[in-house]
Structure formats: C-alpha cells, structure tokens
Design an enzyme around this catalytic site. Structure first.
Site, PDB file in Angstrom:
ATOM      1  N   ASP A 163       0.827  -1.209   0.027  1.00 46.75           N
ATOM      2  CA  ASP A 163       0.115  -0.027   0.026  1.00 46.75           C
ATOM      3  C   ASP A 163       0.841   1.238  -0.021  1.00 46.75           C
ATOM      4  OD1 ASP A 163      -2.347   1.499   0.369  1.00 46.75           O
ATOM      5  OD2 ASP A 163      -2.122   1.717   2.452  1.00 46.75           O
ATOM      6  N   ASN A 408       6.727  -7.613   6.782  1.00 45.22           N
ATOM      7  CA  ASN A 408       5.470  -6.927   7.209  1.00 45.22           C
ATOM      8  C   ASN A 408       4.152  -7.761   6.606  1.00 45.22           C
ATOM      9  OD1 ASN A 408       3.948  -4.423   8.504  1.00 45.22           O
ATOM     10  ND2 ASN A 408       3.174  -4.653   6.352  1.00 45.22           N
ATOM     11  N   GLU A 409       3.529  -8.127   7.772  1.00 44.83           N
ATOM     12  CA  GLU A 409       2.040  -9.018   7.325  1.00 44.83           C
ATOM     13  C   GLU A 409       1.982  -9.966   6.308  1.00 44.83           C
ATOM     14  OE1 GLU A 409      -0.794  -5.718   6.660  1.00 44.83           O
ATOM     15  OE2 GLU A 409      -1.052  -5.472   8.753  1.00 44.83           O
ATOM     16  N   ASN A 462      -0.053  -5.796  13.767  1.00 43.95           N
ATOM     17  CA  ASN A 462      -0.851  -4.455  13.270  1.00 43.95           C
ATOM     18  C   ASN A 462      -2.282  -4.661  13.455  1.00 43.95           C
ATOM     19  OD1 ASN A 462       1.563  -3.854  12.414  1.00 43.95           O
ATOM     20  ND2 ASN A 462       1.309  -4.211  10.006  1.00 43.95           N
ATOM     21  N   TYR A 464      -6.252  -3.250  13.077  1.00 45.12           N
ATOM     22  CA  TYR A 464      -7.430  -2.121  12.357  1.00 45.12           C
ATOM     23  C   TYR A 464      -8.671  -2.237  12.990  1.00 45.12           C
ATOM     24  CZ  TYR A 464      -3.561  -0.290  10.013  1.00 45.12           C
ATOM     25  OH  TYR A 464      -2.328   0.221   9.649  1.00 45.12           O
ATOM     26  N   TYR A 468     -10.910  -1.351   9.526  1.00 45.74           N
ATOM     27  CA  TYR A 468     -11.407  -2.183   8.444  1.00 45.74           C
ATOM     28  C   TYR A 468     -12.182  -3.180   9.137  1.00 45.74           C
ATOM     29  CZ  TYR A 468      -7.453  -0.453   5.613  1.00 45.74           C
ATOM     30  OH  TYR A 468      -6.604   0.453   4.860  1.00 45.74           O
ATOM     31  N   GLU A 501       0.772  -1.337  14.133  1.00 45.93           N
ATOM     32  CA  GLU A 501       0.134  -0.571  13.433  1.00 45.93           C
ATOM     33  C   GLU A 501      -1.313  -0.464  14.090  1.00 45.93           C
ATOM     34  OE1 GLU A 501       0.073  -1.040   9.276  1.00 45.93           O
ATOM     35  OE2 GLU A 501       1.997  -1.665   9.119  1.00 45.93           O
ATOM     36  N   TRP A 546      -0.276   4.001  12.812  1.00 45.90           N
ATOM     37  CA  TRP A 546       0.038   4.022  11.535  1.00 45.90           C
ATOM     38  C   TRP A 546      -0.674   5.372  10.965  1.00 45.90           C
ATOM     39  CZ3 TRP A 546       3.459   1.834   8.266  1.00 45.90           C
ATOM     40  CH2 TRP A 546       3.101   1.827   7.148  1.00 45.90           C
ATOM     41  N   LYS A 565      -3.902   7.802   6.519  1.00 42.78           N
ATOM     42  CA  LYS A 565      -3.963   7.527   8.007  1.00 42.78           C
ATOM     43  C   LYS A 565      -2.974   8.317   8.892  1.00 42.78           C
ATOM     44  CE  LYS A 565      -5.895   2.860   7.478  1.00 42.78           C
ATOM     45  NZ  LYS A 565      -5.768   2.844   5.864  1.00 42.78           N
TER      46      LYS A 565
HETATM   47  C1  BDP Z   1      -1.522  -2.606   6.827  1.00 46.44           C
HETATM   48  C2  BDP Z   1      -0.223  -2.315   6.026  1.00 46.44           C
HETATM   49  C3  BDP Z   1       0.082  -0.858   5.596  1.00 46.44           C
HETATM   50  C4  BDP Z   1      -1.130  -0.162   5.092  1.00 46.44           C
HETATM   51  C5  BDP Z   1      -2.297  -0.280   6.240  1.00 46.44           C
HETATM   52  C6  BDP Z   1      -3.392   0.397   5.568  1.00 46.44           C
HETATM   53  O1  BDP Z   1       0.860  -3.011   6.667  1.00 46.44           O
HETATM   54  O2  BDP Z   1       1.322  -0.988   4.713  1.00 46.44           O
HETATM   55  O3  BDP Z   1      -0.765   1.063   4.508  1.00 46.44           O
HETATM   56  O4  BDP Z   1      -2.484  -1.514   6.299  1.00 46.44           O
HETATM   57  O5  BDP Z   1      -4.337  -0.140   5.066  1.00 46.44           O
HETATM   58  O6  BDP Z   1      -2.171  -3.552   6.571  1.00 46.44           O
HETATM   59  O7  BDP Z   1      -3.477   1.699   5.704  1.00 46.44           O
END
Ligand code: BDP
Length: 589
Positions: A163, A408-409, A462, A464, A468, A501, A546, A565
């Site tokens: 991303d 990462n992820e 990470n 969200y 999300y 994140e 993040w 973000k």
């Molecule tokens: C995470 C990723 C990061 C993205 C972020 C997002 O590690 O690179 O920019 O989500 O969706 O999964 O903002």
C-alpha cells in the site's frame, strides 16, 4: 558495510546533481547499447529523487520498466595511487552500471547500498561517462514482491501487493571515494552497557597485512580505551550510555596501515525478556509511528531538510521511536537517529506476501498456493535472505537500531509459511545474535494460526479494529482489541508485544461533533481508546500509530489522494490526533 566518509586517509566526491535521463519503455537500451554514448531523447533529472513526480507526464509517473541515468564524472587528479570505489546508496529496485563502455556492476534490491571497486577502470584526473539502467519492476521473486501484467495493447502494468506508491529511481546519494590500497574493509562493534564496566567488542576486516590499532574517544576527544589487533574487547569504566532521547556517541578510530576510519559508537544493551523490552537494563516503552520515506515532489528521495523536520515533529509529539516500514530507510536517517536518541525498528522490504490482501485489492487470477514455485518461491526466499544480509551489513553498528523486522504482514497460516520464514528468522539471529528479531503480524492471523510467532523475540501486531473491522463502532472495536491482545498475552506471557500499526484514514479539516469515520474527531478518539486498552495489558511494550503522515499510494477506490492515516498531513501539518498523542506521550514514560 562501511559508508564513505572523509578521514585523514579517505576522500569522497558526491555525484549528486542534475543527470541526463530517459525512459526505456520497450527495453531497447541494452540491445542498442545506450551506455556507449549520450542517451537518446534525454532530459534533465535530479539525483537524488524519485523520477515519478518530477515531470508532468503520466508516462513518467506510471512508467513500468527500465529508465536510464547518465552523467560525467572526473576522478580527482590527487587520487593517483589510491583505491577508487563507486557507491550507490540505493537504486530502486535494481540497477546495472557502466563506466564508459564497460559494465561494472549490477544490484538487486531498491533500498540497500552497493559499491564497486573501479580502480582498474579509471585513471586519476580523467573523465568518464557513468550510465545506470534502473528497473522498477517487481516480480514474485523480488523483495518486495509484485507482478507485471501485459495488457491487450502490449503495455506493461505493474501490480504491487503493498500500500504505497512504487516510487523509483536513484533515491539516495551516489559517491566516488578513495582509500589507500591497503584498506579497512569493514568494522563491526557490539556493545554491552553496565554502570561500572561497559564493553565494546570490535572486529576489523581489512585487506592486506599490517598493524591495526583502535582507539575509543569520548565527545571531548579523550581516549577512553584502546587496543591493537583486528579484534578484541575494549573495557570502558563508568561509560556514558546511549539512551533513548539522550544519545551519547563515542568515536571508534580504527587505524590500519595508512588507512583511518572513524565510527560513531553508542554504548547500550538490549534485551527482550520476561515480557519486557529493556534498553540498558531498564524497561522501554515504544511511542511512535510506522513511517514512510515519502514527500511531495521528491517521492522517496532522501532529503536532510525533510528528515530534520520529520524528527522535530516526532519530538514535538513526544515520540521516542519509529519503524522503517516497509523497507530500509536512507542510512543518513539512522545516523540522525543515533545522534538524537531516536529508537528504530529496522525492517526489510518484504511486504505484500499476502494473497488475502493482494487478491482483495486487485482481484484477478492469483496462484492458489501463496508459498509455491508460482508465487512466493525458493527464489523469493533467496532474494529475501540477501536483503536481510545487506540490511544487517549496513546497519549493524547503529545504536538506534534495536530490533530487526524481517517482513510486514505475510500470511502466516498457509502450508509453506513456516518453511519459508523459519530459516530466515534463524539466519537473522545467526547474522546478529545481539538484537531481537520480529516479523509483523497481520490482524486476521490469530495467535493459534501464526506458524512462526513462537520463534520471535517480540510480537509485533498490526491491528485495524475500528477501521477495517468494526469501522464506525469504536466501543465494539475497543472490546475486540482488548480480547484480541489478551489472547496473545495469554499464549505468550513472556514475549513483549508492540502494536506496530493501528489507525484510521482521516481527511484533514473534516470535522464531526459525533466522531464519524474519516473525521479528525474519529481518529483522535480511536487513539484514545487504543491507549486505554494498551495500558491495561502489562506485556504491551509499545504503540506505533499508522501512520506518521499521509502518503502516496496507487490509485484505487480505497484511497483518496493516497493513504490518509497520517496524524500529520503529507505536508506535516497536524490533525487533531497529533495533539491527542502529544498529550498522551508527553505524560507517559
Ligand atoms: C496495513 C499495512 C500498511 C497499510 C495499512 C493500511 O501494513 O502498509 O498502509 O494496512 O491499510 O495492512 O492503511
């Protein structure tokens, strides 16, 4: 890998400036030997810079494939009899280099330096044509991975699985430097801090046979310890430690024959034990961000002015650390973190090994098995191992670097994930037994499914919740986050956890008295609620929001002018959340 510096025996010439530049959309340059003369239809290009945003032309911005850079260099007449080296701090993502008609080197990987001894190709006082072909294509086997599709009209289209915008070019400085012919090839230091007696282990790699002397000086220039030989341990009584927010750098002067190299040395110790992350024996709590090298116009180029401003903004918010998400940053940034006491989690460019995310973002046909010879393969693993080696070779001596993140992820559930990552984790630990190793976990891989979490020293998660998942419902998000972290803490009670994140896209200037998604109030409230959860879980040793600032991404229905973000805008102006974090972090040790 030693960076070029000026010492009594070494000189360097910075080759940054305006170079000539052209696109090579049909991959003709090699066949037509563009390196053997002036580039066809060339235009000016700044080095360092991402080329993408410098020219108002979609063909440049969205170019897929090779571009050519060219300049003329003059080797200083005074360098006669010296060893002469050409060095690129980075070329994204791979490069081949010619001096006049001779191909002199090539390099894979866009974020680590490479150099080549050109002593036999040049004569002091003469001028040479320097040509560089830089390829921005990402493949299943590259780090980061991606894939190139061929459209019906024959054009190439790059799919990236991550991303952030696929900025490319010569992002960092280019150097020509001179050393004596009998020279210091590398220096490694490992430090152990103790209030009474600290230790600095050193190892000097040198070519040729001659005497080696090392002397450690304090900031006043006084020698506090010295030794002879290519390896050994210096003992420093009552050393001043390198501490977060309070850097102290000694200087290790290495003399080998006529060659002299000086290396800044911060004396500090790191441990990840009993659910704590300790620096110099004291528990450390990470407050800060996942960042990006990303600015208007220059893209991913390194710029000291932007760096100083970014560090000042980190300080203004009370941040003490950041992660080099999602690739190694310019070494100048680590030098500056060493000087300012900023703590760094240093990450490779292995981002996007995840079909669930790539498939959702791009649709289309994807291989069924992620870890297979059609996708993330043994070749990818070899590229990845090389990227880890180059990262550690460059950054091993930086006191600011307290942990390696090897990716990462990635999706850590499928068959093959263990076989892919376990050897890389082991290799990282073998290459540097002194720093903890992590691999950043994606939120849909839980504590029971993650095949290598037990091998890691620190859990980096990470999450969200509230964006999300449970978007718009911060109360449910808070409860879900709490449950989630409690499960990880229960399964791994001795492993420190950092939430690497969390965040929410936020449009600067959009306000809502009731916090709704995309508003500054929502982002701010999300930060507050996450902080409350983190404070309730003893093994949470850090929080990285993040993101530090808004940043450029590919176009798509998920992104409005990039990823929003950031708690700062791309121009580094604060959103409301920046004040919220400032308030929290300035009051939290
Ligand atoms: C995470 C990723 C990061 C993205 C972020 C997002 O590690 O690179 O920019 O989500 O969706 O999964 O903002």
């Amino acid at each position: 890998m030693l960076k070029p510096i000026q010492t009594s025996s070494r000189e360097r010439l910075c080759l940054d400036g305006i170079w000539r530049f052209c696109l090579d959309a049909q991959d003709r340059g090699l066949k037509e030997r563009w390196f053997s003369g002036a580039l066809p239809a060339a235009r000016d290009m700044a080095v360092p810079a991402s080329y993408n945003d410098l020219i108002p032309d979609a063909a440049v911005r969205d170019h897929v494939g090779t571009v050519w850079y060219q300049t003329e260099i003059r080797v200083p007449a005074s360098w006669s009899g010296q060893r002469i080296v050409l060095r690129f701090d980075s070329a994204t993502h791979r490069a081949t280099v010619w001096l006049n008609d001779a191909e002199i080197t090539s390099h894979e990987g866009g974020y680590t330096p490479f150099d080549v001894d050109v002593t036999n190709h040049v004569a002091a006082g003469q001028t040479y044509r320097l040509s560089v072909a830089v390829d921005n294509r990402l493949h299943w086997w590259s780090i980061p991975p991606g894939r190139v599709l061929t459209l019906a009209d024959g054009r190439q289209k790059q799919q990236v699985f991550h991303d952030f915008f696929n900025y490319a070019g010569l992002h960092r400085s280019v150097w020509l430097y001179a050393t004596p012919k009998i020279y210091i090839a590398d220096v490694t230091v490992v430090t152990h801090y103790a209030a009474k007696e600290s230790k600095v282990e050193f190892k000097v790699e040198a070519l040729g046979q001659t005497n080696t002397h090392v002397a450690l000086r304090d900031v006043a220039g006084a020698v506090v310890a010295k030794a002879d030989g290519t390896s050994g341990t210096l003992v420093v009584e009552g050393a001043t430690p390198w501490q977060p927010g309070k850097a102290y750098l000694y200087s290790l002067e290495v003399t080998y024959g006529t060659d002299v190299y000086t290396l800044p040395v911060g004396i500090r110790s790191i441990e990840a034990v009993n659910g704590e992350f300790r620096i110099n024996g004291k528990p450390f709590y990470f407050k800060g961000f996942g960042m990006h090298e990303d600015h208007g116009t220059i893209g991913k180029a390194h710029s000291n002015a932007h760096m100083v401003n970014d560090f000042a903004m980190l300080d203004w918010m009370g941040a003490n650390s950041f992660r080099t998400s999602h690739y190694p940053y310019a070494e100048d940034i680590l030098d500056y973190a060493d000087r300012t006491g900023m703590v760094v989690i240093d990450e490779t460019a292995a981002v996007g090994m995840n079909l669930e995310i790539a498939g959702k973002l791009f649709g289309g046909e994807f291989p069924k098995e992620l870890y297979s010879e059609d996708a993330i393969s043994s070749r990818t693993q070899a590229t990845h191992l090389q990227a880890i080696k180059e990262l550690i070779a460059r950054d091993k001596n930086h006191p600011c670097v307290v942990m390696w993140s090897i990716g990462n992820e990635p999706d850590m559930r499928p068959v093959g994930s263990f076989e892919y990552f376990a050897p890389l984790i082991a290799a990282t630990k073998a290459l540097d037994p002194t720093r903890p190793v992590t691999l950043v976990n994606v939120m849909f891989v839980n504590e029971d499914d993650d095949t290598t979490a037990h091998l890691l020293d620190v859990l980096c998660l990470n999450r969200y919740w509230g964006w999300y998942v449970q978007g718009g419902d911060l109360q449910s998000a808070k409860a879900a986050l709490h449950q989630d972290l409690k499960k990880w803490a229960k399964k791994y009670p001795d492993k420190p956890m950092i939430i690497t994140e969390y965040g929410a896209d936020t449009l600067h200037g959009l306000h809502s008295v009731v916090p709704v998604m995309w508003s500054e109030e929502y982002q701010s409230e999300l930060m507050t609620l996450h902080g409350e959860v983190f404070d309730d879980i003893p093994t949470v040793v850090g929080e990285h929001v993040w993101n530090f600032a808004d940043f450029a991404t590919q176009q798509g229905i998920m992104r409005v002018g990039g990823n929003r973000k950031g708690v700062l805008t791309r121009e580094r102006q604060p959103k409301m959340a920046a004040y919220t974090l400032r308030n929290r972090w300035k009051n939290k040790s």
